[in-house]
Design an enzyme around this catalytic site. Structure first.
Site, PDB file in Angstrom:
ATOM      1  N   GLU C 142       0.793  -0.989   0.062  1.00 54.54           N
ATOM      2  CA  GLU C 142       0.181  -0.249  -0.181  1.00 54.54           C
ATOM      3  C   GLU C 142       0.807   1.222   0.194  1.00 54.54           C
ATOM      4  O   GLU C 142       0.792   2.038   0.947  1.00 54.54           O
ATOM      5  CB  GLU C 142      -0.987   0.082   1.234  1.00 54.54           C
ATOM      6  CG  GLU C 142      -1.975  -1.022   1.096  1.00 54.54           C
ATOM      7  CD  GLU C 142      -2.940  -0.934   2.465  1.00 54.54           C
ATOM      8  OE1 GLU C 142      -2.806  -0.357   3.300  1.00 54.54           O
ATOM      9  OE2 GLU C 142      -3.982  -1.892   2.177  1.00 54.54           O
ATOM     10  N   GLU C 310      -6.340  -8.103  -0.569  1.00 52.01           N
ATOM     11  CA  GLU C 310      -6.948  -7.899   0.882  1.00 52.01           C
ATOM     12  C   GLU C 310      -8.312  -7.790   0.558  1.00 52.01           C
ATOM     13  O   GLU C 310      -8.743  -6.809   0.257  1.00 52.01           O
ATOM     14  CB  GLU C 310      -6.314  -6.948   1.820  1.00 52.01           C
ATOM     15  CG  GLU C 310      -4.814  -6.808   1.948  1.00 52.01           C
ATOM     16  CD  GLU C 310      -4.220  -5.809   2.787  1.00 52.01           C
ATOM     17  OE1 GLU C 310      -4.887  -5.106   3.465  1.00 52.01           O
ATOM     18  OE2 GLU C 310      -2.897  -5.750   2.940  1.00 52.01           O
TER      19      GLU C 310
END
Lengths: 676, 676, 676
Positions: C142, C310
């Protein structure tokens, strides 16, 4: 009376400047302001100057019969200068540097920057000293904009210490004046004083007030440095500065060094950021009293006709929302400014800029050179002013004749600053409180001077003094003399609270004003909306809010004329009138709603024998100038005016459309809003 | 039981001090607190002391039969000291210095400041060691005020590392305790640990919790330094500290070093900043349970009658709004404090201060020396206490006798801190959750001790334990033993979530409390207002909010007594009761509305056989002290009480007016609010 | 098509890892992602490596027939590394250091950190180059999370100067491109340029836009460094990165270096922080178009089936509120992701973590190892995908076959960044505006590619282009060619405003798009809610908001198809359609309400001949993949679908329950929502 425009020849190719100047003249414009952000163009590298582009622009302006207003370019020093002297940058109270990248990136107390400012100002003054097209100068641009009025750097620390030395002489006097026994703040030397930097608990209010005064003085001193150079170069030039609406910089102080004050008027922006709630009409045309208070302030500040140096030309980039102004609003604003005493209204800017931080700020022309929403209004306003000039009565200097104001509205920056330092409720705002009373005067078409409490008052029939927060014996004497001599005085809540150093008086509020006001403030309280209460005045019931003082009359001549109703203060005196000599004083111990303000102010004007009209609606205002009566309608609906049959209408007629202006030769007092 | 006042002789000319002290005595005051911000007066220059002004004040106080409470002046070190040792200043988490200018401008872990604190404390202790007028001491003032409990400077970094070394011994133990495998946070040495300074992502909750503990311990250690010096000088002196309402500093820990705790009570201010919505009545007199929780907390913290060291005397300067307190509120607050166990209530301050940061804080006298709104109340309270003393039953030490509390309310700072670190919804507030249950106990007039979970519980008939967030095996054993022995225990949502280091347990919530509670938390959720739901309990439907846990009984003795209705959790168990030994445990897995809290707590008290009254309205509270029953009405309307015919009323009568107190010899249980 | 999970073997004892891996396989999972925050475990001390724990985990995963996805651990450098190279820390614009303690505590432009990143990446790549269980890699984690996309440190200053040198060659070109004559910003050398650090006034929008581009490029360059190492070690590995929802990092640019894009999907969190108002249904299951836009974006970004790296498994820790997802929502999300083109959906995380910052983030298992709310959904999803695989049509690479998209939705980061820099109203949000049009396409079940304006458009039947804010001649040519060739193009408000350097065009808006659009924007305005207006289109009246452009047609083929009603813009053109070659362009000069968006988009699709369904309710979406039709219901109520009698239902049936999915072999166009 004329229309001007702000222009940036450095933004455009030379050939466009030539065409632009011609079109300005065709539009009826008479003044062109230039140069306030052009330092890096004037001096691209240290000591290497280039003024030819500006010479050409000035020359063309002269060729077309217009005049140039030049600006010193100090509001935006070039990056090479910042890199050479990084110490000129300001600091936040928490120590964060205010970096280069926007504008106003310099500290007023930087010796290095003062030296550089002198240098570029002298260069400019020399170059244009003999140029007949240059009518005068604007110093810098909007001092203090973007929160730069106060800086917390080490240069300011030193300058503040010097300012305190100058003010107090010795440290014991400062300790006494501030009251430093509180919280162990007694100082041993001036060297111990710092700017009020970030601290866990709040700062001493006396120290803060002096820092606010010092900061404003620093600007005034910096400005004087430029004014002196310009005056020395050519003493026929006018020198002005463009102030900003309801601001924190002491305009009286800075204007004392100017020939006249000017200000930058953005009605639909200012109303959004200065009023707590904004109607659709105000989003489209602003509020006439929000704008008018500034007109009257800046006219009064130099006691001279003012300029609107920047007049909103259409949609703008900085308020939360940017709705399009109402059709005609740009003309309305210009004519209302003239009605309130402006000599020149200069639109900002000629043409929407293609680059940088203000691309969302309209101009009279769109970026492609076509007329934008404000263009026709500007042309019309220029033409209107020519028309009016042909019938208006003039002063000796050629301006439209203005009547003397019957009423003074007292206002000053010490009271503003001190109440900002201790507002005691999120709902108190000094400017808004002043505007409340200003609106009540103006709805009856009263001509108002906005002056500090130190002004000469004898000539006014009535004086309205909102929140005389700091009050000294001298002030009490001045006001007492005024009232004893037959003056009618209105004083409002939170007056007489503090001495000149922001300390409470030994006597309870209103301190030295007690015998004048004829009452003592027994208690005060700030109240949230849920605790708002009512009061009776003149047999009618009204609302009041924000702040309640429970009064008790202390003088024989004092009469309770308003009492709280309901709530905990039920029956307590809220408004007291005290007969003093040949006049009287009314003290209003709360923030009245607009009806109550109107009633109290109306009674004051009646007692003072001030000539008024019936109350106009909130969006319509009448003024007197040039021997004519001007009716400006900021609202969305037409308003009909009852006028004498023989009234001549120079502009418009008795039905004043939305965002329109009508001008007649009829007397103010012969007009009234028609019954609906 | 007596009334005192806070006074600042350093603020006034000597002759006024003389007159002031005489007037205090005339008003019936018995204690005068002084000196907490007078360092720059005591030591104007380094090593040059001046205590004569204080000597004179103490001596006059003695002359008039009153006693002095002196303070160490460390809360506001002079500027010369800060300039000499700039390192004593605190730092924000982002590295910004918290500068001089307000107060509390020192770091608890500065060795330099500790040395200076010792020096001035020793000087003071020496000087007054033999003065019979000095009854005792307040250390410093309001530790941690203005967000100064936690500092992030390098001194704190070093001290934190030492604290961790002391706590964990070796770095592997810390890694294990915190769980540093998460996000690559494993440490190789204590030297690698910094304060939790500004970071892009949130900090590790175990590191934060230890920093909160360390910060509180730093204050306790700093306080002990002063206490030891004072005790050594004169072991007859009491030593106390004035805590602040619902605060983040561990009061149990600091109070362990004091003779008794005191706190500073500002009911109309605290209710504004601690409650999410405030009624008009609360704006005028505060909320009795918001105030009462602190009374009971600080009484319990040192297990001794407490002082209100600063009692609100009228309008105050720091909340959002400063409405005037209700007529009589200043007396009400004093008498309610005594009813909850105070021995002395000391108003802050004698006279409104003319200078510095608190000019908008009223005193018993106005700035001009006339009695202010609180003065009459203070005089009345002093007189009331004399009257009551003549009929009240006393303890051995001369105080009013207090009954033992039947119920313990468990509360501690680890749970507060850990839930502040991970609130998981903007609507969860530990103090408010505790207050919810406190109110349910107090509306039935139950006498409550507020103690940490480590307290000895056997003597209590019932224990209410809101949010036992951190739970260890030891706690589980303690509580189990309590219940097995016949205790009635109420445990609420978010209990048993974490271990002592702020890590989840291996077992699902409620972790080690599982067999005691008899239920497992299957799911938890935080819900905004739109998802609030209902639940049924005892055949009635109630509201619940903020947090829902979906429970499932896991033990044989566990019975579902409340279930969610509607919403997604429909039918899921919300409240479970588990029979354990001779007692039972009720677990409430949500935040109940006040009716449901009352019902659940009422049932608990019934099972425990605690003597209660009928529920009083939210603004009225009854207490028992000195063999008398005290009824305090914080509301805006009168309340009638049904009492036995032979009840004697020492103060007031069976109709208790707004902001009034009545005291009778009738038993608590014989009284009830009259039907309306 | 398969289900995976994220796992952290470093958090658990070795024996638990063994058991966990076995349970994963039993649950039907096929991929296990590991290692993204394990640097301090992999290299506990400088140069001392420990990979055995990871070897064991990988080996067990292989033993159970699953595959491992490994991550470089650079998102969380250990404290020893930070202490060794403190210069790697980022800085805020105000100079505050972003300290160690969370994650992402490094600057992308730190040479030291790049060297260290290379070192650890090479170590990992070497170690697993020959391990058949390792299927591929995720770089870092991320990028840009927690506001770390942009850093203002000195390393960034140097790198920015280099980037500008590379981009502009010489400083005059930069001055010209940016337009630095504005506010005296002309630069003499690249060395004068700093990052846009804290300044009193706003920064130059051209400088800001380049800083945003530079910052995104810095991440892309940093990512490439890792990709190259991994590819070199084993060119059969896939390399991906997990992007974040609607983010500021240029996904097209970074994805160009990846085999496919993946992203992290948290439907109930993203909808809370990305939408201005959230319904109860959305709090429970998210909004299908909020999620779907990201699915289609990340699928399109690498023009390849994507992964949800995710997937939200239950309640999560970071939105304002954490309500429990609806029953079945975790399965719904997985199947909808596959329907939109995902190949793998990997839940985050296997088991709730007991320590650190994410203890309030659920896993498939609770912390005690029991199945949590998402577990059954994950097992079901895995089983569903097996079932579907048995009937679905496949692509060459073994994925489910996907149809080509008929419609392109144009979207890019230059337009996002530039509109963030000058939003001109608090109510404009680029992502929300794009979502408005995305929703209108998807409610009719259109398959959409989300691509930048530079994409090849010829194959699309229609192109929807919201806010083509920056527009060049090249763009105008591309789009014109598309339309002339028969394409149907929809362009919306705020298009053609700026050139590539964030300067206005010489021509008025829409600048170079003028002849294509066939209209000029005469005025634009932003409007608060009170000024919202109506417009007529196709004979019906609709609402519009936020932004109004008053258009005038300028080309012969241009027809006014929508006009404002009421308000100040009454009668002004709002929507214009221009016939160009064989196609047409519709320009919408305001933000339409959802009905109007649907009407305009519906007409576009009709003209383009795109096959659609009737409009489904806002919470229900139909997709086509693998030769099957997937209907996903994010709402709280069942929806009945009208389907052909011979439709076979592979999953579910024609009544699709709340948070459920149905899959049928019937064609999309044969289905429609049943009349209620």
């Amino acid at each position: 009376m004329s229309i001007g425009v702000c222009y940036f020849p450095e933004h455009w190719p030379d050939e466009r400047t030539e065409a632009d100047v011609e079109r300005m003249a065709d539009a009826g414009l008479e003044y062109v302001r230039m140069g306030e952000f052009a330092w890096s163009r004037m001096e691209p590298e240290p000591g290497a100057y280039d003024f030819e582009w500006l010479d050409r622009a000035v020359s063309r302006i002269g060729d077309h019969g217009m005049q140039a207003v030049l600006c010193t370019p100090t509001a935006a020093p070039p990056k090479w200068l910042v890199d050479e002297y990084p110490g000129i940058l300001q600091e936040e109270a928490d120590g964060t540097t205010r970096h280069y990248g926007g504008r106003r990136h310099y500290c007023y107390n930087s010796e290095e920057f003062r030296r550089e400012s002198r240098r570029i100002t002298e260069k400019l003054a020399d170059r244009y000293a003999d140029d007949p097209t240059v009518a005068g100068w604007q110093t810098d641009n909007e001092y203090g904009c973007h929160g730069t009025l106060r800086c917390y750097c080490d240069d300011c620390a030193s300058a503040f210490r010097d300012w305190l030395r100058e003010t107090y002489g010795d440290i014991d006097s400062l300790n006494e004046a501030w009251g430093t026994e509180f919280w162990s703040q007694t100082l041993n030397s001036f060297a111990q004083v710092d700017p009020p930097r970030h601290a866990a608990a709040g700062h001493h209010p006396s120290r803060l007030l002096d820092y606010y005064r010092f900061s404003s003085d620093s600007v005034a001193e910096y400005n004087r440095l430029q004014v002196d150079i310009l005056r020395e170069a050519n003493d026929e030039w006018f020198v002005t500065h463009n102030f900003m609406s309801h601001d924190d910089l002491d305009a009286y102080d800075v204007a004392a060094d100017l020939d006249f004050a000017s200000w930058d008027s953005y009605p639909t922006g200012h109303v959004q950021v200065q009023h707590e709630a904004v109607s659709d009409e105000e989003l489209r045309a602003g509020d006439p009293d929000n704008v008018g208070l500034d007109h009257d302030l800046y006219r009064s500040a130099a006691d001279a006709p003012f300029w609107v140096m920047e007049q909103q030309p259409g949609d703008i980039n900085w308020p939360p929302y940017s709705p399009q102004p109402a059709e005609g609003a740009m003309r309305l604003w210009a004519l209302y400014a003239v009605a309130r005493g402006a000599d020149v209204v200069s639109y900002f800017r000629w043409r929407r800029c293609r680059m940088g931080q203000e691309q969302y700020h309209s101009g009279l022309l769109a970026e492609d050179g076509t007329p934008d929403r404000g263009y026709g209004d500007a042309v019309a306003a220029a033409s209107d002013l020519d028309e009016l000039a042909s019938v208006a009565a003039g002063d000796a200097d050629g301006s439209f004749a203005s009547p003397d104001a019957d009423v003074a509205l007292l206002h000053d920056y010490d009271n503003l600053w001190a109440s900002e330092i201790e507002p005691m409720t999120p709902d108190f705002d000094y400017w808004r409180h002043v505007e409340t009373y200003y609106a009540a005067l103006r709805e009856r078409s009263v001509h108002v001077d906005v002056v500090p409490p130190t002004a000469e008052l004898a000539a006014y029939d009535a004086v309205v003094a909102p929140t005389l927060y700091l009050a000294t014996d001298e002030l009490a004497e001045t006001l007492t003399a005024y009232v004893e001599g037959g003056g009618e005085l209105l004083v409002t809540m939170r007056s007489g609270v503090k001495d000149a150093h922001n300390k409470l008086h030994d006597d309870a509020q209103p301190g030295p004003l007690r015998s004048l006001v004829g009452a003592r403030v027994e208690q005060h309280e700030s109240v949230p909306e849920s605790l708002e209460s009512r009061l009776t005045y003149g047999g009618r019931e009204f609302g009041c809010r924000v702040w309640n003082e429970w009064l008790s009359p202390t003088e024989e001549g004092a009469e309770v004329v308003g009492r709280y109703e309901g709530s905990m203060a039920d029956g307590s005196p809220a408004i007291v009138r005290n007969a003093v000599g040949d006049g009287s004083v009314t003290y209003v111990g709360t923030w009245p709603d607009s009806d109550l303000t109107g009633a109290v102010v109306g009674d004051l004007l009646d007692r003072a024998g001030v000539e008024t009209t019936d109350a106009f609606p909130a969006q319509v205002r009448a003024s007197r100038r040039g021997g004519l009566t001007w009716i400006a309608n900021f609202g969305g609906d037409s308003l009909s005016v009852d006028a004498p049959d023989d009234a001549e209408w120079v502009l418009g007629g008795p039905t004043v459309g939305p965002a329109a202006v009508a001008v007649t030769d009829a007397n103010l007092s012969s007009l009234s809003p028609a019954e609906e």
